[in-house]
Motif scaffolding. Structure first.
Motif, PDB file in Angstrom:
ATOM      1  N   ALA A   1       3.453   3.624  68.291  1.00 37.31           N
ATOM      2  CA  ALA A   1       2.456   2.772  68.953  1.00 37.31           C
ATOM      3  C   ALA A   1       1.899   1.755  67.975  1.00 37.31           C
ATOM      4  N   LEU A   2       1.634   2.208  66.751  1.00 35.96           N
ATOM      5  CA  LEU A   2       1.110   1.318  65.721  1.00 35.96           C
ATOM      6  C   LEU A   2       2.066   0.149  65.497  1.00 35.96           C
TER       7      LEU A   2
ATOM      8  N   VAL B   1       2.284  -2.112  68.727  1.00 32.65           N
ATOM      9  CA  VAL B   1       1.089  -2.941  68.935  1.00 32.65           C
ATOM     10  C   VAL B   1       1.079  -4.110  67.953  1.00 32.65           C
ATOM     11  N   LEU B   2       1.413  -3.813  66.693  1.00 31.32           N
ATOM     12  CA  LEU B   2       1.410  -4.893  65.697  1.00 31.32           C
ATOM     13  C   LEU B   2       2.478  -5.938  66.022  1.00 31.32           C
TER      14      LEU B   2
ATOM     15  N   GLU C   1       1.266  -7.962  69.145  1.00 29.89           N
ATOM     16  CA  GLU C   1       0.159  -8.885  68.889  1.00 29.89           C
ATOM     17  C   GLU C   1       0.569 -10.045  67.985  1.00 29.89           C
TER      18      GLU C   1
ATOM     19  N   ILE D   1     -10.676 -13.075  60.047  1.00 28.85           N
ATOM     20  CA  ILE D   1     -10.225 -12.357  61.245  1.00 28.85           C
ATOM     21  C   ILE D   1     -11.166 -12.623  62.423  1.00 28.85           C
TER      22      ILE D   1
ATOM     23  N   HIS E   1     -10.002 -14.531  65.966  1.00 28.79           N
ATOM     24  CA  HIS E   1     -10.120 -13.881  67.260  1.00 28.79           C
ATOM     25  C   HIS E   1     -10.474 -14.917  68.321  1.00 28.79           C
TER      26      HIS E   1
ATOM     27  N   TRP F   1      -4.655 -15.558  65.517  1.00 25.66           N
ATOM     28  CA  TRP F   1      -4.780 -14.101  65.578  1.00 25.66           C
ATOM     29  C   TRP F   1      -3.433 -13.442  65.310  1.00 25.66           C
TER      30      TRP F   1
ATOM     31  N   VAL G   1      -2.459 -10.709  62.448  1.00 23.41           N
ATOM     32  CA  VAL G   1      -1.867  -9.399  62.709  1.00 23.41           C
ATOM     33  C   VAL G   1      -0.485  -9.308  62.058  1.00 23.41           C
TER      34      VAL G   1
ATOM     35  N   GLY H   1      -0.518  -7.855  58.827  1.00 22.58           N
ATOM     36  CA  GLY H   1      -0.566  -6.398  58.897  1.00 22.58           C
ATOM     37  C   GLY H   1       0.828  -5.812  59.068  1.00 22.58           C
TER      38      GLY H   1
END
Lengths: 295, 283, 316
Positions: free
Chosen positions: C41-42, C45-46, C49, C271, C275, C281, C285, C288
């Protein structure tokens, strides 16, 4: 045994459903570290006197206050700069309402060696020169022979926007400059105080005159304005800024209670206590004609 | 010549070890020296006043403890389940290795990314705002690999004879799990959990955007929009934004309390950890 | 007759019961799946996004040397450089000291002294990163500034400061895991080597270290993973200056200048500005995601090495 497990799971689910309600009472405030000082103290008073639940955070500075209010995740945003059109257009659903609780100046601060080396004021052109890296040594400004170590406030911080607006008219027009960045006010003061040849922008009330020193601004040749209350009041000091509480529409309910408290005598006292100009001081200085703060 | 080389080599190695100990001693003494005068009973039991300049860190301490206990509650069932599957239920060696690989990678995920993930999923998508529960869940997942691996190691080291005896008594597999395996790996659970919690206690990055604020929160009364104050965030904010000298002492005091909290948790598991390492001793 | 039939049904039932998945087993599997899906999931999601920035900027996102958010120019290369520089400096300091200390604890010290060192190191591992950050801001930064005086650095906030601080932070990881690796080498080998007349240094260098080297490399990789992702401490001392791509990759000057790492960028106020602006954004991400790739890769490599050594040890 299996029954027990099932029951355990059920109990946890039940408990979590029971807990899964919002906390409607808390008044959520976030934003500028500059505005935070009087607001945090006011919140402490209201918490104990009026049993208001108020939570306070300073994430992201003024831009954090604007964007979190825009997302509807806080009730009051603290901002140390007036809202720009970009800010408003980013969050079309929110009708930002500004309440001014005081006035502050952004000072250009330097470290002790620069101050003692004879640099006491800068003109707009000179400041631009430093920001655009045309001036890289203090000797170019009749100061000591030392490189200029410029610390920039993070973009989005109120202090930076006021600085950029002064130099370039609009923060968006500022050239893309890469400098070491500082976030909070103490971080800024600490860095500049501990570095030789350092300069940065900082709320004037934090310029203590012991580790960091506020420069005057040479508005015209031979005429230097220092960030004094009088110069703030009559706008002769160019980097003055309002301290704002932002709300979505007119403040209502607890939000209104808080805003009213800040505007009242006790709140205004707190504003003055932290070295900012309260509304009353501002009005008094404006009405008296002799308040020109130049030297 | 040969002897000299040997001597130099030994001396260098001993010097390295000494240096490691010295660094540790310096860190602790630097914190204690600056923070000791601030920490007293009132500092621990009074709420913060005047944006950190006065009062104590009561709610910060409570908030950190809330996050840690939530993390423990979240991570325990997950890690026990993961460990049972990895060590016991999975039959194929290849799949077991894959499971372990996932745990190692999860362990390697920078804590900051848990914060980013939590912000995207819990704060924004679920609309929880800043909540202690988000922080607890994130910290729980962060320490999950530590606890799971400790449990797996413990489970794998159980003598197979015990399992066979239990099976011989006619116990079902579930009963073996509940009455033989789980009680045996209590030690693994304690050591893994506290090791993880010692790490989680000082983490700022995962809770920065998701669970913690600077002032005004006390004991949470719900989930949504119920942040907590925490010790590491308090230090992080005041390191950047303390406006008067009085706060300096308070920051070091808070750091000392946080350090002691982490040390206490490390000390709880120290005997277990050392035993595990000493068991592998070559005699 | 009935008795036999009853017996038969009973055994059939028992077989069915054995085949049926018990609640305990079922729950375990579900919990395990939740735990492991969190990783997936991590990642997802990254990726989701950050998708816009990969679509718009493509490879320029990785190779671009300019990050100008106001002009929607997103190049992460200087931050990747900063991250690697901090991590390599950290490893450069921590690896020799850590391995040297591990040799000392595992090979040279008597049991009691070894325990003392190990207890201290276990405690050192528990020092929170924000405490390191505090010490970095108020102490280390000044030291580095004074120490580098001859080189005339602009300030004490440099990649070097960040690297040194992270080096201290990962020292316990390297020490503990290297110690484990060294102690995993069978005692019989040492005895044989000493029996052949080798002295302590020769035994360690020629016999013990070659055996333990995969484990030591795994230790270094795990420490590398931690060094790459450290945010709070680095954030406070690294200077956070954007677009610091060095003209010459191996020169020293960039290392004593301020810089930016992937993690310190994500910790700043940008950040909040990002947003609300989808591309900005996504670019944040995306940093990350890069960080996850680097740190996760290091962790996976460490695991595979450890497994290899384990199998090797079992085989021999």
């Amino acid at each position: 045994m299996q029954l027990q497990t099932a029951f355990f799971v059920l109990a946890i689910t039940h408990a979590s459903c029971h807990l899964a309600q919002a906390n409607p009472a808390a008044l959520r405030i976030n934003g500028s570290t500059t505005v935070n000082l009087p607001v945090a103290e006011a919140a402490e008073i209201l918490r104990s006197e009026a049993q208001l639940a108020i939570t306070i955070d300073t994430q992201g500075g003024s831009s954090g206050g604007v964007s979190l209010l825009g997302d509807g995740r806080i009730d009051i945003g603290m901002s140390s700069k007036p809202l720009s059109q970009t800010d408003r257009s980013r969050f079309p659903k929110i009708s930002f309402h500004e309440t001014r609780i005081g006035e502050d100046a952004v000072a250009l601060i330097v470290s002790k060696d620069v101050w003692n080396g004879g640099v006491r004021s800068l003109s707009k052109l000179q400041a631009q020169g430093i920001y655009e890296r045309r001036i890289t040594n203090w000797s170019q400004l009749k100061g000591p022979n030392r490189r200029v170590a410029f610390f920039n406030k993070e973009p989005g911080r109120g202090t930076w926007e006021i600085f950029a607006r002064w130099l370039y008219g609009d923060p968006n027009e500022a050239p893309a400059a890469a400098f070491p960045e500082v976030g909070g006010n103490e971080e800024c003061r600490n860095r500049v105080g501990a570095t030789r040849g350092a300069m940065s922008q900082l709320s004037a009330s934090w310029a203590d005159g012991k580790t960091v020193f506020a420069l005057g601004i040479e508005v015209e040749p031979g005429q230097t304005v220092r960030p004094t209350p009088e110069a703030l009041a009559d706008h002769s000091y160019p980097m003055s800024r309002p301290l704002l509480l932002l709300t979505d529409g007119e403040p209502k309910g607890n939000t209104k209670r808080f805003v009213d408290f800040m505007l009242g005598p006790k709140g205004q006292q707190l504003v003055a206590k932290h070295g900012y100009l309260s509304l009353e001081q501002l009005g008094r200085l404006r009405s008296s004609p002799s308040g020109r703060g130049s030297n | 010549m040969r002897k000299l080389l040997d001597l130099t080599f030994r001396a260098a190695a001993v010097l390295c070890a000494l240096l490691a100990c010295l660094i540790f001693g310096w860190i602790v003494s630097a914190i204690v020296w600056r923070g000791f005068s601030v920490v007293n009973w009132r500092f621990l039991t009074e709420p913060m006043r005047l944006a950190g300049a006065e009062g104590g860190i009561f709610h910060n301490l409570i908030g950190t403890l809330i996050l840690l206990s939530t993390a423990l509650i979240v991570t325990t069932p997950l890690s026990v389940g993961t460990a049972l599957v990895t060590a016991f239920y999975i039959q194929s060696e290849r799949w077991r290795r894959l499971c372990l690989l996932c745990l190692y990678v999860l362990n390697g995920v920078p804590s900051l990314l848990f914060g980013l993930f939590g912000f995207i999923v819990f704060v924004s998508f679920f609309g929880w705002g800043k909540s202690w529960l988000t922080g607890g869940i994130l910290l729980g997942f962060m320490i999950l690999p530590t606890v799971s691996v400790a449990l797996v190691e413990r489970l794998r080291s159980l003598p197979p004879l015990r399992m066979e005896a239990a099976a011989g008594l006619g116990l079902s597999r579930s009963r073996i799990v509940w009455f033989v395996l789980l009680p045996q790996c209590l030690g693994g659970w304690v050591s893994g959990s506290f090791l993880g919690l010692a790490r989680a206690a000082g983490e700022t990055a995962p809770i920065l955007f998701t669970a913690t604020i600077f002032a005004g929160a006390s004991i949470p009364s719900g989930i949504k929009e119920n942040p907590v104050l925490t010790l590491p965030y308090h230090i992080f904010i005041l390191a950047q934004d303390s406006f008067d000298q009085a706060i300096g002492g308070k920051v070091w005091g808070t750091a000392l309390v946080l350090l002691m909290l982490a040390f206490c948790m490390s000390l709880v598991v120290l005997p277990v950890r050392l035993r595990i390492h000493e068991e592998a001793d070559h005699v | 007759m009935t008795g036999i039939r009853a017996l038969e049904t009973e055994s059939v039932q028992a077989q069915k019961l054995a085949r049926r998945v018990s609640l305990t087993q079922w729950t375990s599997w579900v919990l395990c799946l939740i735990a492991l899906t969190s990783l997936a999931a991590l990642v997802l999601v990254l990726i989701h996004e950050s998708w816009p920035v990969w679509r718009v900027a493509g490879i320029d996102y990785l190779a671009g040397k300019q990050w100008l958010s106001s002009r929607h120019l997103f190049g992460a290369a200087p931050m990747i450089y900063g991250t690697m520089a901090v991590a390599i400096i950290a490893l450069g300091c921590a690896a020799p000291i850590g391995i040297g200390a591990a040799i000392c604890t595992s090979e040279l010290l008597p049991r009691r002294a070894r325990l003392t060192v190990k207890i201290l190191v276990e405690l050192l591992a528990g020092v929170p990163s924000v405490v390191y950050g505090l010490l970095g801001v108020l102490v280390l930064r000044g030291w580095v500034y004074d120490l580098l005086e001859p080189l005339d650095p602009l300030s004490g906030d440099t990649l070097l400061t960040g690297g040194l601080l992270v080096g201290v932070m990962i020292l316990p990881t390297i020490l503990t895991l290297s110690d484990d690796a060294l102690r995993g080498v069978p005692a019989s080998l040492r005895a044989a080597a000493r029996g052949l007349g080798l002295n302590a240094r020769e035994t360690i260098c020629r016999v013990v270290l070659p055996q333990a080297i995969p484990g030591i490399i795994a230790a270094i990789l795990l420490a590398l993973g931690r060094a790459l992702g450290e945010m709070i401490a680095v954030f406070l001392v690294v200077g956070r200056q954007d677009n610091q791509w060095p003209e010459r990759l191996w020169s020293v000057t960039p290392l004593i200048s301020p810089g930016q790492t992937l993690a310190s960028k994500l910790g700043g106020s940008e950040i909040h500005i990002a947003h609300g602006d989808p591309l900005h954004w996504a670019a944040m991400v995306g940093l990350g995601l890069l960080l996850l790739g680097m740190a996760g890769g290091a962790a996976a490599a460490a695991f595979l090495l450890q497994q290899k050594q384990l199998r090797h040890a079992q085989a021999s």
